[in-house]
Write an enzyme that holds these catalytic residues in place. Structure first.
Site, short mmCIF file in Angstrom:
data_model
loop_
_atom_site.label_atom_id
_atom_site.label_comp_id
_atom_site.label_asym_id
_atom_site.label_seq_id
_atom_site.Cartn_x
_atom_site.Cartn_y
_atom_site.Cartn_z
N CYS A 1 0.78 -1.46 -0.09
CA CYS A 1 0.02 0.01 0.07
C CYS A 1 0.91 1.41 -0.05
CB CYS A 1 -1.06 -0.10 1.24
SG CYS A 1 -2.44 -0.98 0.95
N ASP B 1 -14.24 3.21 2.06
CA ASP B 1 -13.25 1.79 1.84
C ASP B 1 -13.98 1.26 0.52
OD1 ASP B 1 -11.40 2.35 3.91
OD2 ASP B 1 -13.19 2.06 5.11
N ASP C 1 -11.63 -4.39 2.65
CA ASP C 1 -12.27 -3.39 2.39
C ASP C 1 -13.69 -3.43 2.57
OD1 ASP C 1 -10.30 -1.33 1.80
OD2 ASP C 1 -10.26 -1.92 -0.33
N HIS D 1 -8.22 -11.00 -14.84
CA HIS D 1 -7.75 -10.50 -16.05
C HIS D 1 -6.35 -10.25 -15.69
CE1 HIS D 1 -7.61 -8.34 -19.80
NE2 HIS D 1 -7.04 -7.48 -19.18
N ASP E 1 -10.55 0.83 7.48
CA ASP E 1 -9.43 -0.20 7.60
C ASP E 1 -8.27 0.88 7.52
OD1 ASP E 1 -10.00 0.00 4.90
OD2 ASP E 1 -9.17 -2.03 4.56
#
Length: 340
Positions: free
Chosen positions: A15, A48, A88, A136, A223
């Protein structure tokens, strides 16, 4: 399995690779859909995950999250990326149903490495009570992996960031410091044991914490991920129209995290998080704790605001289930965030 070091292929990992929150706010300004009365949570304000009402009893929770590698073990990487995305949905009060992979891998990356990433993700999705049903994949020199996740929530059971109220207590369901521990490892400031503990937390779903939290009817939940504790607290305070007061001495740290901060090290997302979040720092707050509070987290815990009188019951419930929870502050009238 191949000895490929995934982190050698990444410019930034986890992140910490997030776009600057301040720049993101600027880019999304004005992109608010009109005439969508069933869009219960979208970009005004952002949260989120998006939430769309199907009927009086059901709403869809929809999110997407992906990032470059932050660890070298491909199974751990897939599990962490999946956990981060699934969390999330839990942060909105929902339950995941279905996930699709969003993947970019170098074409010459060994097949067993890619297979291990997908296996780690599949295990996390199943543990969340959902199914990994496709996705994908594109070619890219820098690996990236994550999920698009669909879940459900009752329209009256959504947990927004925007509901914190004066008199609430603030709780955190995981310790902080994943970014610092990972940053310190190649610099000799973190040990392998610190990495293992950080990975354990990053692969821990917020599912059980959310289940225990639900009876307490929280006022606001988010979160803690790439914007750090202070960045996400800033969002909660701003959107709720209140002031969040965090106690520096109460902030829980992963083993090794504060030692990295004391060594003067900062993660790549530290500067962006400091630029984004307006925080009043009290006298005497140690700089290593400030760094911990700004540290970008990956698959972090829930930051919870709920009426203070429900706090003791919540803590007892978490202790009985052998789950982590820490009371880290309170909500009062005013605006902004204070770390004291």
């Amino acid at each position: 399995m191949s000895a490929v070091r995934l982190t050698d292929l990444a410019v930034s990992g986890g992140c910490a690779a997030k776009y600057s929150a301040a720049r993101l706010d600027e880019l999304l300004r004005g992109l608010v859909p009109s005439g969508a009365e069933d869009l219960l949570v979208g970009l005004d304000p952002a949260d989120d995950a998006a939430v769309y009402r199907l009927d009086d009893e059901r709403a869809l929770v929809f999110t997407v999250d992906f990032f470059p590698p932050l660890v070298d073990d491909p199974h751990d990487y897939g599990a962490i990326a999946a956990t981060n995305a699934l969390n999330d949905v839990f942060a909105m009060g929902g339950s995941p149903l279905l996930a699709l992979s969003v993947a970019a891998f170098p074409e010459d990356l060994p097949v067993d490495v890619v297979a291990a990433v997908l296996a780690g993700a599949d295990e996390a999705v199943r543990a969340a009570g959902a199914l990994l049903a496709g996705g994908h994949t594109i070619r890219d020199r820098e690996p990236k992996y994550g999920l698009a996740v669909v879940g459900t929530v009752h329209p009256d059971g959504i947990w927004p960031k925007a509901g914190a109220r004066p008199g609430d207590a603030l709780f955190l369901t995981k310790p902080l410091g994943t970014g610092l521990v990972l940053h310190g490892l190649p610099r000799g400031l973190s040990a392998d044991a610190h990495l293992r503990e950080a990975v354990r937390w990053m692969t821990t779903l917020n599912r059980e914490a959310a289940d225990l939290l639900r009876p307490s009817m929280p006022s606001a939940v988010t979160d803690v991920t790439g914007f750090g504790l202070l960045g996400h607290a800033h969002e909660m305070a701003r959107r709720s129209g209140v002031r969040l007061v965090l106690e520096a001495a109460a902030l829980p740290a992963l083993p090794g995290a504060l030692e990295v901060a004391r060594g003067g090290e900062r993660t790549g997302g530290d500067r962006r998080n400091r630029e984004y979040a307006t925080v009043d720092l009290g006298l005497g707050v140690p700089e290593d704790v400030v760094t911990l509070a700004f540290d970008p987290q990956t698959a972090g815990g829930l930051l919870v605001s709920l009426p203070a009188e429900r706090g003791a019951v919540l803590e007892a419930r978490f202790r009985a289930a052998d789950l982590f929870v820490a009371r880290v502050g309170r909500v009062q009238e005013g605006e902004g965030v204070e770390l004291r």
